[in-house]
Design an enzyme around this catalytic site. Structure first.
Site, PDB file in Angstrom:
ATOM      1  N   SER A  83       0.825  -1.213   0.000  1.00 52.97           N
ATOM      2  CA  SER A  83       0.000   0.000   0.000  1.00 52.97           C
ATOM      3  C   SER A  83       0.851   1.251   0.000  1.00 52.97           C
ATOM      4  O   SER A  83       0.322   2.343  -0.169  1.00 52.97           O
ATOM      5  CB  SER A  83      -0.897   0.096   1.227  1.00 52.97           C
ATOM      6  OG  SER A  83      -1.034  -1.073   1.911  1.00 52.97           O
TER       7      SER A  83
ATOM      8  N   GLU B 147      -5.220  -0.569  -8.282  1.00 46.94           N
ATOM      9  CA  GLU B 147      -4.326   0.541  -8.617  1.00 46.94           C
ATOM     10  C   GLU B 147      -3.064  -0.121  -9.194  1.00 46.94           C
ATOM     11  O   GLU B 147      -2.413  -0.897  -8.498  1.00 46.94           O
ATOM     12  CB  GLU B 147      -4.005   1.292  -7.311  1.00 46.94           C
ATOM     13  CG  GLU B 147      -3.828   2.762  -7.419  1.00 46.94           C
ATOM     14  CD  GLU B 147      -3.554   3.422  -6.055  1.00 46.94           C
ATOM     15  OE1 GLU B 147      -3.260   2.740  -5.052  1.00 46.94           O
ATOM     16  OE2 GLU B 147      -3.630   4.653  -6.001  1.00 46.94           O
TER      17      GLU B 147
ATOM     18  N   ASN C 169      -3.917   6.121  -1.028  1.00 48.45           N
ATOM     19  CA  ASN C 169      -3.570   6.484   0.345  1.00 48.45           C
ATOM     20  C   ASN C 169      -3.068   7.918   0.467  1.00 48.45           C
ATOM     21  O   ASN C 169      -3.180   8.527   1.526  1.00 48.45           O
ATOM     22  CB  ASN C 169      -2.561   5.491   0.910  1.00 48.45           C
ATOM     23  CG  ASN C 169      -3.266   4.195   1.280  1.00 48.45           C
ATOM     24  OD1 ASN C 169      -4.362   4.214   1.834  1.00 48.45           O
ATOM     25  ND2 ASN C 169      -2.668   3.064   0.949  1.00 48.45           N
TER      26      ASN C 169
HETATM   27  N1  LIG Z   1      -5.245  -4.849   4.806  1.00 47.71           N
HETATM   28  C1  LIG Z   1      -5.551  -3.978   3.849  1.00 47.71           C
HETATM   29  O1  LIG Z   1      -6.635  -3.336   3.886  1.00 47.71           O
HETATM   30  C2  LIG Z   1      -4.628  -3.776   2.678  1.00 47.71           C
HETATM   31  C3  LIG Z   1      -5.131  -3.150   1.519  1.00 47.71           C
HETATM   32  C4  LIG Z   1      -4.304  -3.025   0.408  1.00 47.71           C
HETATM   33  C5  LIG Z   1      -2.984  -3.460   0.472  1.00 47.71           C
HETATM   34  N2  LIG Z   1      -2.500  -4.029   1.623  1.00 47.71           N
HETATM   35  C6  LIG Z   1      -1.111  -4.523   1.603  1.00 47.71           C
HETATM   36  O2  LIG Z   1      -1.136  -5.932   1.442  1.00 47.71           O
HETATM   37  C7  LIG Z   1      -0.009  -6.515   2.081  1.00 47.71           C
HETATM   38  C8  LIG Z   1      -0.475  -7.563   3.066  1.00 47.71           C
HETATM   39  O3  LIG Z   1      -1.330  -6.952   4.013  1.00 47.71           O
HETATM   40  P1  LIG Z   1      -2.367  -7.797   4.879  1.00 47.71           P
HETATM   41  O4  LIG Z   1      -3.325  -6.798   5.435  1.00 47.71           O
HETATM   42  O5  LIG Z   1      -2.839  -8.957   4.093  1.00 47.71           O
HETATM   43  O6  LIG Z   1      -1.415  -8.303   6.059  1.00 47.71           O
HETATM   44  P2  LIG Z   1      -1.604  -9.588   7.008  1.00 47.71           P
HETATM   45  O7  LIG Z   1      -0.805  -9.301   8.218  1.00 47.71           O
HETATM   46  O8  LIG Z   1      -3.044  -9.932   7.144  1.00 47.71           O
HETATM   47  O9  LIG Z   1      -0.912 -10.778   6.165  1.00 47.71           O
HETATM   48  C9  LIG Z   1       0.457 -10.806   5.860  1.00 47.71           C
HETATM   49  C10 LIG Z   1       0.864 -12.258   5.699  1.00 47.71           C
HETATM   50  O10 LIG Z   1       2.183 -12.276   5.161  1.00 47.71           O
HETATM   51  C11 LIG Z   1       2.842 -13.379   5.767  1.00 47.71           C
HETATM   52  N3  LIG Z   1       4.288 -13.222   5.602  1.00 47.71           N
HETATM   53  C12 LIG Z   1       5.135 -12.421   6.288  1.00 47.71           C
HETATM   54  N4  LIG Z   1       6.390 -12.600   5.850  1.00 47.71           N
HETATM   55  C13 LIG Z   1       6.343 -13.524   4.864  1.00 47.71           C
HETATM   56  C14 LIG Z   1       7.313 -14.147   4.036  1.00 47.71           C
HETATM   57  N5  LIG Z   1       8.598 -13.832   4.153  1.00 47.71           N
HETATM   58  N6  LIG Z   1       6.909 -15.072   3.152  1.00 47.71           N
HETATM   59  C15 LIG Z   1       5.605 -15.404   3.044  1.00 47.71           C
HETATM   60  N7  LIG Z   1       4.631 -14.859   3.807  1.00 47.71           N
HETATM   61  C16 LIG Z   1       5.000 -13.933   4.703  1.00 47.71           C
HETATM   62  C17 LIG Z   1       2.366 -13.368   7.208  1.00 47.71           C
HETATM   63  O11 LIG Z   1       2.613 -14.602   7.847  1.00 47.71           O
HETATM   64  C18 LIG Z   1       0.889 -13.043   7.020  1.00 47.71           C
HETATM   65  O12 LIG Z   1       0.121 -14.222   6.912  1.00 47.71           O
HETATM   66  C19 LIG Z   1       0.759  -5.358   2.719  1.00 47.71           C
HETATM   67  O13 LIG Z   1       1.759  -4.954   1.839  1.00 47.71           O
HETATM   68  C20 LIG Z   1      -0.302  -4.279   2.861  1.00 47.71           C
HETATM   69  O14 LIG Z   1       0.221  -2.979   2.856  1.00 47.71           O
HETATM   70  C21 LIG Z   1      -3.297  -4.212   2.717  1.00 47.71           C
END
Ligand SMILES: NC(=O)c1ccc[n+]([C@@H]2O[C@H](COP(=O)([O-])OP(=O)(O)OC[C@H]3O[C@@H](n4cnc5c(N)ncnc54)[C@H](O)[C@@H]3O)[C@@H](O)[C@H]2O)c1
Length: 283
Positions: free
Chosen positions: A119, A152, A190
């Site tokens: 993000s 995006e 954002n």
């Molecule tokens: N939550 C939102 O609303 C949202 C929206 C758009 C983008 N994002 C982006 O998406 C990405 C993930 O966010 P999320 O909310 O799903 O987070 P989350 O914490 O729910 O999930 C992240 C996952 O990544 C795993 N992980 C960490 N290190 C890892 C590795 N080395 N190899 C494989 N897996 C690994 C973790 O174990 C976890 O299950 C981030 O970059 C975030 O900025 C989030």
């Protein structure tokens, strides 16, 4: 090259949603996380979200079963070597993503595109971790992924036109609407949304109005489906703070200063809906 098999790194909120939409659109998906329990939780969420689509008559129970069958949960990252496209949706920390991109660059065939769902982290910086910066791109889905239409699509400094065209068409094949954006802190979503949420927090801190009143103003006056403080609680206050810091550091303008109330709430462990307490309390 036709994309048939897609790798998704991270089975959390976004990763499981991304695997869900790819598999539901007929792609086979390899879903990779660091521990089996995160994969189990991700697959359980996908199952529940597919049930919702069945209940709304969007898909049949057979579609649900076929979708689940197309997802292979794995702990071994090496299994992504067989994929035709990989998207990373791991934890929002540069060091974690940088290691993943270096490793994917080593593992995946040279022609494969590597995307990130970040993000806020610079796509240009992630691309620089690889020997294929022209094939690195941002593919930023929105939460909940199976529902939200927008992707995006973020071009890093080196991203090629061919890479952009492929990801644009891939987004359309998933039934999403891609919007082209250049790499800059917070991209567009954002950069514009977070200062709104942050300003609503300043209004609470200064006693201008209660969270309920501010949210009501936005729902009734601006036709927002939810007010800014409800949305901040939904996103997670720690995530909001991280993004404000990226905007403040990256753009250097004091108008992006994180609200002190937001900082205090995160310090207290009040992270919004996920911790049970934020601007509202949750059962
Ligand atoms: N939550 C939102 O609303 C949202 C929206 C758009 C983008 N994002 C982006 O998406 C990405 C993930 O966010 P999320 O909310 O799903 O987070 P989350 O914490 O729910 O999930 C992240 C996952 O990544 C795993 N992980 C960490 N290190 C890892 C590795 N080395 N190899 C494989 N897996 C690994 C973790 O174990 C976890 O299950 C981030 O970059 C975030 O900025 C989030």
């Amino acid at each position: 090259m036709e994309i048939k098999r897609v790798g998704v790194i991270g089975a959390g909120t976004m990763g499981n949603g991304i695997a869900h939409v790819f598999a539901r659109s007929g792609y086979s998906a390899v879903l990779c996380d660091v521990e089996q329990r995160f994969l189990d939780r991700g697959m359980e969420t996908i199952g529940k979200n597919l049930d919702r689509e069945v209940a709304k008559n969007k898909i049949t129970t057979e579609d649900k079963a076929a979708t689940l069958k197309r997802i292979e949960p794995v702990v071994e990252r090496a299994k992504l070597a067989s994929c035709d496209f990989v998207i990373e949706a791991a934890t929002e920390k540069f060091d974690i993503k940088a290691e993943i991109f270096r490793d994917l660059d080593r593992l995946c065939r040279p022609e494969i595109i590597l995307a990130s769902n970040t993000s806020s982290i610079s796509i240009t910086k992630l691309a620089a971790q690889t020997k294929r910066p022209e094939q690195v791109i941002g593919m930023h889905f929105f939460n909940p992924v199976p529902v939200m239409k927008l992707v995006e699509v973020i071009r890093g400094l080196a991203t090629s036109q061919a890479t952009y065209d492929t990801v644009k068409s891939l987004s359309e094949k998933l039934g999403k609407t891609p919007v082209e954006v250049n790499d800059a802190p917070g991209f567009v979503s954002n950069r514009v949304l977070m200062p709104l949420l942050n300003e609503a927090m300043f209004a609470v801190m200064e006693g201008v109005a209660t969270p309920e009143a501010i949210d009501e103003v936005f729902k009734l006056g601006m036709a927002h489906p939810m007010g800014p403080l409800t949305l901040a609680d939904f996103i997670g206050l720690d995530v909001c703070l991280d993004i404000m810091r990226v905007l403040h550091d990256g753009l250097g303008d004091p108008k992006y200063r994180p609200c002190p109330l937001l900082i205090r709430m995160v310090d207290a462990g009040w992270l919004g809906r996920k911790s049970g307490r934020g601007f509202y309390t949750y059962a």
